[in-house]
Write a protein that holds these residues in place. Structure first.
Motif, PDB file in Angstrom:
ATOM      1  N   PRO A  13     -10.410  42.705  54.439  1.00 15.61           N
ATOM      2  CA  PRO A  13     -10.417  42.106  55.774  1.00 15.61           C
ATOM      3  C   PRO A  13      -9.129  41.306  56.022  1.00 15.61           C
ATOM      4  O   PRO A  13      -8.461  40.877  55.070  1.00 15.61           O
ATOM      5  N   PRO A  14      -8.787  41.093  57.287  1.00 14.74           N
ATOM      6  CA  PRO A  14      -7.547  40.385  57.611  1.00 14.74           C
ATOM      7  C   PRO A  14      -7.418  39.008  56.953  1.00 14.74           C
ATOM      8  O   PRO A  14      -6.328  38.633  56.522  1.00 14.74           O
ATOM      9  N   GLU A  15      -8.503  38.271  56.865  1.00 19.98           N
ATOM     10  CA  GLU A  15      -8.440  36.932  56.268  1.00 19.98           C
ATOM     11  C   GLU A  15      -7.975  36.998  54.816  1.00 19.98           C
ATOM     12  O   GLU A  15      -7.153  36.185  54.385  1.00 19.98           O
ATOM     13  N   GLU A  16      -8.499  37.957  54.060  1.00 17.42           N
ATOM     14  CA  GLU A  16      -8.099  38.111  52.656  1.00 17.42           C
ATOM     15  C   GLU A  16      -6.664  38.609  52.541  1.00 17.42           C
ATOM     16  O   GLU A  16      -5.894  38.118  51.709  1.00 17.42           O
ATOM     17  N   ALA A  17      -6.320  39.593  53.354  1.00 24.14           N
ATOM     18  CA  ALA A  17      -4.962  40.139  53.310  1.00 24.14           C
ATOM     19  C   ALA A  17      -3.946  39.056  53.660  1.00 24.14           C
ATOM     20  O   ALA A  17      -2.936  38.885  52.977  1.00 24.14           O
ATOM     21  N   PHE A  18      -4.204  38.318  54.716  1.00 25.82           N
ATOM     22  CA  PHE A  18      -3.294  37.258  55.150  1.00 25.82           C
ATOM     23  C   PHE A  18      -3.141  36.187  54.077  1.00 25.82           C
ATOM     24  O   PHE A  18      -2.026  35.775  53.747  1.00 25.82           O
TER      25      PHE A  18
END
Length: 147
Positions: A13-18
């Protein structure tokens, strides 16, 4: 000259990637030539200073950048301060598949000062363009192997 841009899609998910791609402690895991990196103050905010030790031309060099944008989990950017070669980096994270996947796009450009004006077009941009695909491959692998 246009920035050097590369993207990769990851099953996170974006939160983890970011969080991963913008955490200087993870830079040595996925960026070629990075020996160590730290940021102050924490939590990261616009104006925070990132200090990275890189192996450049067989020698260790300390590179300092200032965070210019920080909008989790979408956008992060920094700009080199001091030295003959200063990077300008932006990271964009887009949600895919209803937020279960992400596309990470990194754009890198450079400004040269003094001798750096010669080095940027002759050496630095070429080296960065050569390293970016491998860095993105390593980034995807590192992110997807995390539990």
């Amino acid at each position: 000259m246009a920035p050097i841009v590369a993207s990769t899609e990851v099953a996170r998910p974006p939160e983890e990637a970011f969080a991963y791609v913008t955490d200087p402690r993870t830079f040595p895991e996925w960026q070629l030539g990075v020996i160590s990196s730290r940021i102050e103050p924490v939590p990261v905010q616009v104006g925070s200073t990132c200090t990275t030790v890189r192996s450049i031309g067989g020698r260790e060099r300390t590179v300092t950048t200032k965070i210019t944008e920080c909008d989790p989990p979408r956008r992060w950017a920094d700009r080199g301060v001091g030295g003959p070669i200063r990077a300008i980096v932006s990271v964009d994270v887009e949600p895919l598949a209803e937020g279960s996947r992400s596309r990470v796009t990194i754009a890198v450009d450079f400004t040269g000062h003094g001798i750096g004006r010669l080095l940027v077009p002759l050496v630095v941009r070429r080296q960065a363009a050569k390293e970016m695909p491998e860095n993105m491959r390593r980034l995807a692998l590192a992110l997807e192997s995390r539990q």
